[in-house]
Design a protein around this motif. Structure first.
Motif, PDB file in Angstrom:
ATOM      1  N   LEU A   1      65.984 -69.134  34.167  1.00  0.00           N
ATOM      2  CA  LEU A   1      64.611 -69.027  33.664  1.00  0.00           C
ATOM      3  C   LEU A   1      63.762 -70.186  34.184  1.00  0.00           C
ATOM      4  CD1 LEU A   1      63.021 -67.252  31.542  1.00  0.00           C
ATOM      5  CD2 LEU A   1      63.540 -69.059  29.903  1.00  0.00           C
ATOM      6  N   ARG A   2      62.505 -69.900  34.445  1.00  0.00           N
ATOM      7  CA  ARG A   2      61.547 -70.934  34.819  1.00  0.00           C
ATOM      8  C   ARG A   2      60.231 -70.682  34.100  1.00  0.00           C
ATOM      9  NH1 ARG A   2      59.999 -72.967  40.875  1.00  0.00           N
ATOM     10  NH2 ARG A   2      62.177 -73.618  40.715  1.00  0.00           N
ATOM     11  N   VAL A   3      59.606 -71.767  33.616  1.00  0.00           N
ATOM     12  CA  VAL A   3      58.293 -71.686  32.976  1.00  0.00           C
ATOM     13  C   VAL A   3      57.231 -72.040  34.010  1.00  0.00           C
ATOM     14  CG1 VAL A   3      56.788 -72.587  31.171  1.00  0.00           C
ATOM     15  CG2 VAL A   3      59.227 -72.291  30.718  1.00  0.00           C
TER      16      VAL A   3
ATOM     17  N   VAL B   1      47.482 -70.302  30.971  1.00  0.00           N
ATOM     18  CA  VAL B   1      48.268 -69.098  31.215  1.00  0.00           C
ATOM     19  C   VAL B   1      49.708 -69.568  31.376  1.00  0.00           C
ATOM     20  CG1 VAL B   1      48.710 -67.176  32.776  1.00  0.00           C
ATOM     21  CG2 VAL B   1      46.365 -67.915  32.349  1.00  0.00           C
ATOM     22  N   ILE B   2      50.586 -69.097  30.522  1.00  0.00           N
ATOM     23  CA  ILE B   2      51.993 -69.498  30.556  1.00  0.00           C
ATOM     24  C   ILE B   2      52.830 -68.254  30.827  1.00  0.00           C
ATOM     25  CG2 ILE B   2      53.873 -70.630  29.321  1.00  0.00           C
ATOM     26  CD1 ILE B   2      51.816 -72.078  27.631  1.00  0.00           C
TER      27      ILE B   2
ATOM     28  N   ASP C   1      63.839 -68.622  40.658  1.00  0.00           N
ATOM     29  CA  ASP C   1      63.166 -68.827  41.936  1.00  0.00           C
ATOM     30  C   ASP C   1      61.644 -68.730  41.837  1.00  0.00           C
ATOM     31  OD1 ASP C   1      65.597 -69.182  43.198  1.00  0.00           O
ATOM     32  OD2 ASP C   1      65.813 -67.054  43.679  1.00  0.00           O
ATOM     33  N   GLY C   2      61.122 -68.553  40.637  1.00  0.00           N
ATOM     34  CA  GLY C   2      59.685 -68.508  40.459  1.00  0.00           C
ATOM     35  C   GLY C   2      59.120 -67.109  40.427  1.00  0.00           C
ATOM     36  N   SER C   3      57.916 -66.947  40.954  1.00  0.00           N
ATOM     37  CA  SER C   3      57.187 -65.680  40.827  1.00  0.00           C
ATOM     38  C   SER C   3      57.846 -64.516  41.550  1.00  0.00           C
ATOM     39  CB  SER C   3      55.756 -65.857  41.359  1.00  0.00           C
ATOM     40  OG  SER C   3      55.773 -66.210  42.730  1.00  0.00           O
TER      41      SER C   3
END
Length: 476
Positions: free
Chosen positions: A205-207, A226-227, A233-235
């Motif tokens: 997981l990444r925030v 915006v969270i 690996d991100g988006s």
């Protein structure tokens, strides 16, 4: 060339404009101003540039400002503040809009699948430092008056003598650090709710986030953000299915009150700085749905506040400290002897505090910044330098690395497009970066227009605003 007798023209700006209009190369001067789109504080440069083919030594193109009507090249100031340059701030807002929107719906190197990732719009506010005049929905202000929305008393303390100005300034000064601490606790809270260790949570997981600071009428900043939850690996990667909007919302609500910063000083005592009790967290929906909080609305909202500054709360949009002495009130001679600054008469201020055209509440916050900034324990905060921002010294809009594209990438793409258009207009082939060398030498000359050119720039801005308004109202 006909010599004009303009002694009967009273306005210096009009006289200068008439001289400019009658210049033999006026069309080029007007072209430069048109190209800036109404920028109010352009940068004036002098110099030259030469494009050379490294394989043959042939000079493909050369340019010098000596051929310009004014002897200089004008470039846009790029200021994001709407109060300083409406034209450049509009461009900054447009870039911010696309940056935020790309992180919600894809585009600009962000995959379209990002729209399926859990994302919310959160607002973290400042705490209370004393009761202020406000506009409650169902009852009058504590002072007994129902204030008009434009009432200048809104946001000012009911009792200035008991208002915690030191706490308010220190909150603004630590707001950026408080946000960083909040994101740390948010990751911890997410891991706890998913039943994972923090290391295991980072593996799946990444925030990601993008935020903007907004000044309230009381002169305190709060953050709109915006969270979003991504894969590691991100988006480009979705989070696990069990990482939902509900989990993210619950983690934000738990993390916000935990984020605290301790400040200890002999002058102000011990303070615990944290977020206010008003915390808003809402899910962002796709454009076209019936809800108001759509991806388009959020992007437009964030872009709007990215171009504002402390002046939105009635403060200043320029630094207050004296530039020659850097706010110290004196310059130090080589042998160590301080010499009082003659530019500010030793005050360190470019403008005297009592003479500032601001409300009493704002002036007191600025004065508090100046006084606390001179204390040794707050020297690292440089509050005197950020007094015009009421202590806040962070960036107005920031984002995590994996949220979406960057402002730099958007500007680079725009520069590349303009370069391509310029080459096409001049009939030049596209330059080969492997065989083309550009050699330039530029010198900063100053900022701003001549009085007559200022009138032309204002006309350009007014015309473009009318065109935008016509388009927005359905014109074609």
């Amino acid at each position: 060339m006909v010599t004009l007798d303009l002694r009967h023209v009273a306005s210096p700006a009009v006289r200068d404009l008439l001289h400019l209009v009658n210049h033999p190369d006026f069309d080029r001067a007007q072209q430069q101003i048109e190209h800036l789109g109404g920028c109010t504080e352009p940068i004036r440069l002098t110099g030259r540039t030469t494009t050379v083919d490294t394989t043959t030594g042939e000079v493909l193109r050369s340019y010098t400002t000596e051929t310009e009507p004014t002897g200089s090249l004008l470039t846009a100031c790029g200021n994001r503040r709407a109060s300083r340059c409406p034209a450049c701030s509009r461009l900054y807002a447009a870039d911010t809009y696309h940056l935020i929107r790309a992180g919600l719906t894809g585009g600009k190197t962000v995959p379209d699948t990002v729209r399926t990732h859990p994302h919310v719009f959160a607002t973290l506010t400042a705490p209370s430092f004393g009761p202020v005049h406000n506009r409650p929905d169902t009852r009058p202000c504590p002072c007994g008056t129902r204030h008009d929305p434009t009432d200048p008393v809104l946001g000012t303390p009911l009792d200035p003598a008991t208002y915690d100005y030191a706490g308010a300034v220190l909150f603004n000064a630590h707001a950026g650090a408080l946000w960083a601490r909040f994101t740390t606790y948010l990751r911890r809270e997410l891991a706890a709710r998913l039943g994972l260790t923090q290391r295991a949570a980072r593996a799946v997981l990444r925030v990601s986030f993008a935020k903007v600071a907004e000044y309230q009428k009381r002169g305190l900043v709060h953050f709109h953000a915006v969270i979003r939850l991504d894969g590691p690996d991100g988006s480009t990667q979705p989070p696990p299915s069990y990482a939902t909007v509900a989990v993210l919302t619950d983690a934000i609500r738990a993390a916000a009150p935990r984020a605290r910063i301790s400040v200890v000083s002999d002058a102000v005592g011990e303070r615990q700085l944290g977020w206010g009790q008003q915390l808003d967290v809402r899910e962002i929906t796709a454009f076209g749905t019936e809800t108001e909080l759509t991806d388009q609305a959020v992007a437009a909202y964030v872009a709007k506040y990215a171009t504002k500054s402390a002046d939105a709360s009635g403060a200043l949009d320029r630094a207050l400290f004296c530039r020659p002495c850097q706010g110290r009130g004196a310059t130090v001679l080589p042998h160590g002897t301080p010499l009082p600054c003659t530019a500010c008469d030793g005050t360190g201020q470019a403008r005297s505090l009592p003479r500032l055209a601001v409300a009493r509440h704002v002036r007191q916050m600025i004065r508090t910044c100046w006084e606390l900034g001179k204390l040794p324990e707050f020297a690292d905060l440089k509050l005197w330098k950020w007094a015009h921002m009421l202590g806040f010294q962070g960036h107005f809009s920031t984002k995590s690395r994996s949220y979406s594209t960057t402002l730099g990438a958007l500007r680079a793409a725009r520069r590349a497009w303009r370069t391509e258009q310029a080459h096409a207009h001049a009939g030049l082939p596209d330059p080969d970066p492997d065989t083309t060398l550009v050699v330039g030498h530029w010198t900063y000359l100053g900022t701003g227009y001549s009085p007559g050119a200022t009138l032309l720039a204002a006309h350009v801005w007014h015309r473009k605003e009318l065109e935008r308004q016509f388009t927005a109202e359905g014109g074609c």
